[in-house]
Structures are given as C-alpha cells and as structure tokens.
Design an enzyme around this catalytic site. Structure first.
Site, PDB file in Angstrom:
ATOM      1  N   SER A  36      -9.493   1.422   2.920  1.00  0.00           N
ATOM      2  CA  SER A  36      -8.628   2.212   2.067  1.00  0.00           C
ATOM      3  C   SER A  36      -7.557   1.394   1.340  1.00  0.00           C
ATOM      4  O   SER A  36      -6.978   1.895   0.384  1.00  0.00           O
ATOM      5  CB  SER A  36      -7.947   3.304   2.894  1.00  0.00           C
ATOM      6  OG  SER A  36      -7.129   2.727   3.904  1.00  0.00           O
TER       7      SER A  36
ATOM      8  N   SER B 162      -9.676  -1.083   7.063  1.00  0.00           N
ATOM      9  CA  SER B 162      -9.090  -0.890   5.729  1.00  0.00           C
ATOM     10  C   SER B 162      -8.369  -2.080   5.128  1.00  0.00           C
ATOM     11  O   SER B 162      -8.018  -2.044   3.960  1.00  0.00           O
ATOM     12  CB  SER B 162      -8.137   0.297   5.750  1.00  0.00           C
ATOM     13  OG  SER B 162      -8.882   1.467   5.578  1.00  0.00           O
TER      14      SER B 162
ATOM     15  N   LYS C 238       0.868  -1.176   0.000  1.00  0.00           N
ATOM     16  CA  LYS C 238       0.000   0.000   0.000  1.00  0.00           C
ATOM     17  C   LYS C 238       0.907   1.228   0.000  1.00  0.00           C
ATOM     18  O   LYS C 238       1.949   1.225   0.682  1.00  0.00           O
ATOM     19  CB  LYS C 238      -0.868  -0.062   1.267  1.00  0.00           C
ATOM     20  CG  LYS C 238      -1.915   1.014   1.401  1.00  0.00           C
ATOM     21  CD  LYS C 238      -2.749   0.755   2.661  1.00  0.00           C
ATOM     22  CE  LYS C 238      -3.860   1.757   2.872  1.00  0.00           C
ATOM     23  NZ  LYS C 238      -4.699   1.439   4.046  1.00  0.00           N
TER      24      LYS C 238
HETATM   25  N1  GLN Z   1     -12.940   3.674   6.367  1.00  0.00           N
HETATM   26  C1  GLN Z   1     -12.398   4.036   7.641  1.00  0.00           C
HETATM   27  C2  GLN Z   1     -12.010   5.480   7.632  1.00  0.00           C
HETATM   28  O1  GLN Z   1     -12.161   6.115   6.617  1.00  0.00           O
HETATM   29  C3  GLN Z   1     -11.228   3.171   7.977  1.00  0.00           C
HETATM   30  C4  GLN Z   1     -10.001   3.533   7.239  1.00  0.00           C
HETATM   31  C5  GLN Z   1      -8.827   2.687   7.613  1.00  0.00           C
HETATM   32  O2  GLN Z   1      -8.967   1.638   8.231  1.00  0.00           O
HETATM   33  N2  GLN Z   1      -7.666   3.205   7.287  1.00  0.00           N
HETATM   34  O3  GLN Z   1     -11.558   6.001   8.613  1.00  0.00           O
END
Ligand code: GLN
Length: 484
Positions: free
Chosen positions: A150, A174, A75
């Site tokens: 994400s 994510s 990532k």
């Molecule tokens: N979707 C969640 C957020 O936007 C989790 C994101 C993540 O785990 N990095 O905060």
C-alpha cells in the site's frame, strides 16, 4: 547528477562542504515534483511553502545535523501536525491532526523537511495503490503499471526522484512489495523497533513503520533516527539501537544464508526465481555459505494473515463513527443511523469487506474456528523461522511472485490481488525484520530480493544488503521519465 537525483548521504556531503544549501535542495525537489508528478501522481498533499521557509531557517542556522535540510515524503497514514492526513479515505479526507506521529516527529526534530504526503491504498489495505479513494499512482518504470502498495506513493516518489526518501508502513508487505515493484530499497524493521504512535492503525500486531530510499546506506541513516523505545507506544521495545550505518562494511564472508524452498515454487515467476538464485550465487562468490531450507508453514500464512489482520482492523476502525473523527452524515435523524450512514459513505468497498470479515472471524461461535486457529498458525510460522535462525544468519527469497502488473489487471479480483503478498506476509506474522533490494529486471521492470533476519538483527540485513549493492549497480538505475 542533479540535486533531486542524489541520495541522502550525497546531499549531506554537499551540505557539509557548503556546495549547496537546504533551500537549493528543496527548490530542486519541488521543481522535480512539478515536472513529473502529473504522470506519477504520488502526492496527495504538498507542503511547499512550509518546506521552503523551513529550508531558509536551516540555512540561516548553518548546522546540518543527521537529516537537516533533507526533504522527505510521508505515507498519508502518518499523522502530521497541521497537515491533512487522509489515509486515502473519504472518512479522513479533511482530517488535520494536532500532533506528529513519533517517527515523523523524530525526523522533524533532526530538521528533515516535509515535502508532502503520499498516496496509499485506503487505510493501507491493498497491494497496488489503486484502492486509494482519490486516484491511482503510476509506476515510474512504466506508467501503465501499478507501483505496488500500500505504500505505492512512497515507492513511486523515491523511484521518480521526487524525494530522496519516504516513510511507509508495512503490515503484510506494504513497504517491501512497492519497493520491489519500483526498483528501490524498502526496509521493514522488527516489530517494536520503531514506534507506531500516530500512524493510523490497520492491524496493530502486524503494522510496523519503515523506510523507502534509493540505497542501503540511506535506509540505515533513516532507521538510526526513527528507531527506539517510545513511551507513547507500549509495543515499542526498549533495546539499544546500534549504529546501523556502522555495519556497512561490505563483507559477508562466512555469513550463513538460507533460501527457503517454498519461496521458489510455482506461482513465483521463473524469471524472478532465476534472478534471485543468481544473486545467491553472487553471495557465494563473496564468501557466504548458501543452503536450502524449509519453512513448511509459510503456505498457510496468507489465509491466517487475512483473519488476524481483518480481525484487528475491524476493532481499529470502529473509532470512525462520525462522532470523533472524520466524516459525519448530518442528514441522519438518529444516532444509530448517523453511525451507519457515516461509515457507509466514508469507507470504500475493500475496507468494508475487511471490517465484515474481521467482525465475523471474531464473533462468538466462529472465534475458535477462525481467529484462534489463525493465531495458532501464526505461532507455527514464527517457530519455522526460529528453527532456521538457529543455524543461519539470514534468509533470502524473492520479494514478490511477479513484477509490477498493469493498472486495472487485478483490481476486480481481491483474491489474486492478495497473492502479491505470499512472500512478504509470513515475515509480519513472525514480527521479523526484512528488506527488499533491487536485484535485476524482467520485461524492463525491476525485481526485488527479500532479505529476512532474526528479531532485532537489523544490522545483519544492512550488512548483507550493502555488500550486494557494492557488487552490483541495480540500485543506481532510474526510470527514464519524460519531463513535462
Ligand atoms: N497487501 C496487504 C494487505 O492488503 C498488506 C498491506 C500492508 O502491508 N499494509 O493487507
């Protein structure tokens, strides 16, 4: 089967038997990326030349260690020495770190080969990878749908056979949510199990590094390598790392599995509820004891998460001021303007929204009403889990309330978008290990089942997930992609 379709352990077997080479595997991976990534758009940066020369070097040495000769994706919030690390943000568009994040460095030390850096929502804030500054990534099962986020680039790349595995980060879901949307296995360890050093921070008390792979065994192999205490991350924990791969014996006999009633409620698609219930019956048939429990404070997890995570984000992202890292506005004629213009240009709307919300929640007069209250809720959520784990080995739930949605469908509605994480966020609030494994399909799209364990009981998760995998074939199904 072609090389790009194989798992890490299958590739290792071929390498051991000298039936293939690191170079052949790496070539196959880049051929696959060229053939399909035009449609998927999982990669932000490819490192083909370096990868090929590394593969040649590994073949010359002829020793295939724990991950030697296996290509991987990261990532793009994992710092990589000499390779751009953008966080999908204008702010870091041209940032080239001078060091490797610890987790990535451990894979490189075992001679894993970096294929490239993968797309994400800007600074890991989002659930669909549509909030990448550069471009959205598509779900390999249906190119009109999101891959989740994400770590959407990581999940899509693995599902499309572009890399055997990838690392991701999980702050509120994510890793697990995109793994569920793309029909692959996503593993988030206990908070502190893996070093976060060199991974660009979003919310430090929630962020955790983990992996996305094609099956449970591969996740275990990668977790064996990246887990452990790191002197550079004081929140990493000094506990022995058991051999996760050794726990894959296929048995759940006598294992006590709880399913929380609050995670099978309206708001969660009934097709998904039914599919996970079916999986629970399968566990029963395999000898596990399955019972319903309650996690009463989970319903407050999402609002509390959005206070804690944004508060921490507002502090973490203060370092992007145009002075030390990333984008700088050279037109400004004084330093204060330079700060604000650099931040105005460098960050996208969602990132700005969160910085503002976080700063507000931390400001004097509101701290007690919002941030402190959220911390108290966080404690209640963690206590709920502890109570259940006094009597059970494992908790099982759906990973997401729906299957992958259409690109563009939720993007203008941050509130709806945030609902994707209702079933994953509580686990980060409690710091527990959890994973998502494929357990069925709806509308031709994969469904993920979430397994949650007590702190540092990663082994139990691997054991139960492997047993399910042994008795089903969801993990071996791959999307039919048109090869260009
Ligand atoms: N979707 C969640 C957020 O936007 C989790 C994101 C993540 O785990 N990095 O905060």
């Amino acid at each position: 089967m072609e090389l790009h379709q194989l798992t890490i352990h299958e590739l290792q077997e071929l390498l051991r038997r000298q039936e293939t080479s690191a170079l052949e595997i790496t070539r196959a991976i880049f051929a696959r990326i060229r053939a399909v990534d035009g449609q998927i758009r999982a990669f932000i940066t490819l490192t083909e030349e370096e990868a090929l020369s590394q593969a040649r070097e590994i073949d010359k040495q002829g020793e295939y260690g724990r991950i030697a000769g296996i290509p991987l994706g990261l990532k793009d919030n994992f710092c990589t020495r000499g390779v751009k690390t953008t966080c999908s943000s204008r702010m870091l568009e041209n940032f080239v770190p001078i060091y490797d994040s610890t987790a990535a460095g451990k894979l490189f030390a075992e001679k894993g080969i970096l294929a490239g850096k993968l797309n994400l929502d800007e600074f890991a804030m989002g659930s669909s990878t549509e909030l990448s500054t550069f471009f959205p990534t598509c779900n390999p099962w249906d190119l009109t749908r999101v891959p989740g986020g994400s770590s959407g680039g990581s999940a899509a790349a693995v599902a499309a056979d572009e890399v055997p595995f990838a690392l991701g980060s999980d702050t509120g879901g994510s890793i697990r949510q995109p793994a569920a949307f793309c029909g692959v296995v996503g593993f988030k360890p206990t908070y502190g199990r893996v070093s976060r050093w060199g991974v660009v921070s979003y919310a430090s008390s929630l962020d955790q590094v983990g992996t996305i792979a094609k099956d449970v065994r591969d996740c275990a192999l990668v977790m064996n390598i990246i887990s452990g205490k790191d002197p550079l991350d004081s929140t990493s924990v000094d506990l022995p790392v058991p051999d996760y791969a050794a726990s894959l014996d296929g048995s759940v006999k006598g294992m006590k599995i709880a399913y929380p009633r609050e995670y099978f409620k309206s708001g969660v698609d009934t097709n998904i509820q039914d599919t996970v219930k079916k999986a629970l019956r399968k566990y029963e048939e395999m000898g596990a004891i399955v019972e319903e429990v309650s996690l009463p404070h989970s319903e407050y997890a999402l609002p509390a998460y959005y206070l804690v995570s944004t508060a921490e984000a507002s502090a973490n992202l203060a370092c992007y001021d145009g002075v030390r890292y990333g984008l700088r506005d050279f037109e400004a004629d004084n330093v204060i303007d330079m700060f604000s213009r650099s931040r105005a240009e460098g960050f996208g709307d969602e990132v700005k929204r969160r910085i503002m919300l976080g700063s507000f929640a931390l400001s004097s007069g509101y701290y007690d009403a919002y941030y402190l209250k959220a911390l108290k809720v966080r404690r209640l959520i963690a206590d709920d889990f502890s109570k259940v784990f006094a009597d059970f080995d494992l908790i099982v739930s759906p990973t997401t309330p729906t299957v992958a949605f259409k690109i563009g469908e939720q993007i203008d509605d941050p509130l709806t978008l945030s609902m994707n994480d209702i079933l994953t966020v509580p686990i980060n609030m409690a710091g527990l290990p959890a994973m998502s494994i494929p357990c069925g399909f709806h509308e031709g799209m994969p469904i993920g089942m979430q397994l949650i364990g007590p702190a540092f009981a990663e082994n139990t998760l691997f054991k139960a997930a492997f047993a399910f995998e042994q008795n089903t074939d969801f993990h071996s199904l791959r999307p039919a992609l048109e090869v260009k």
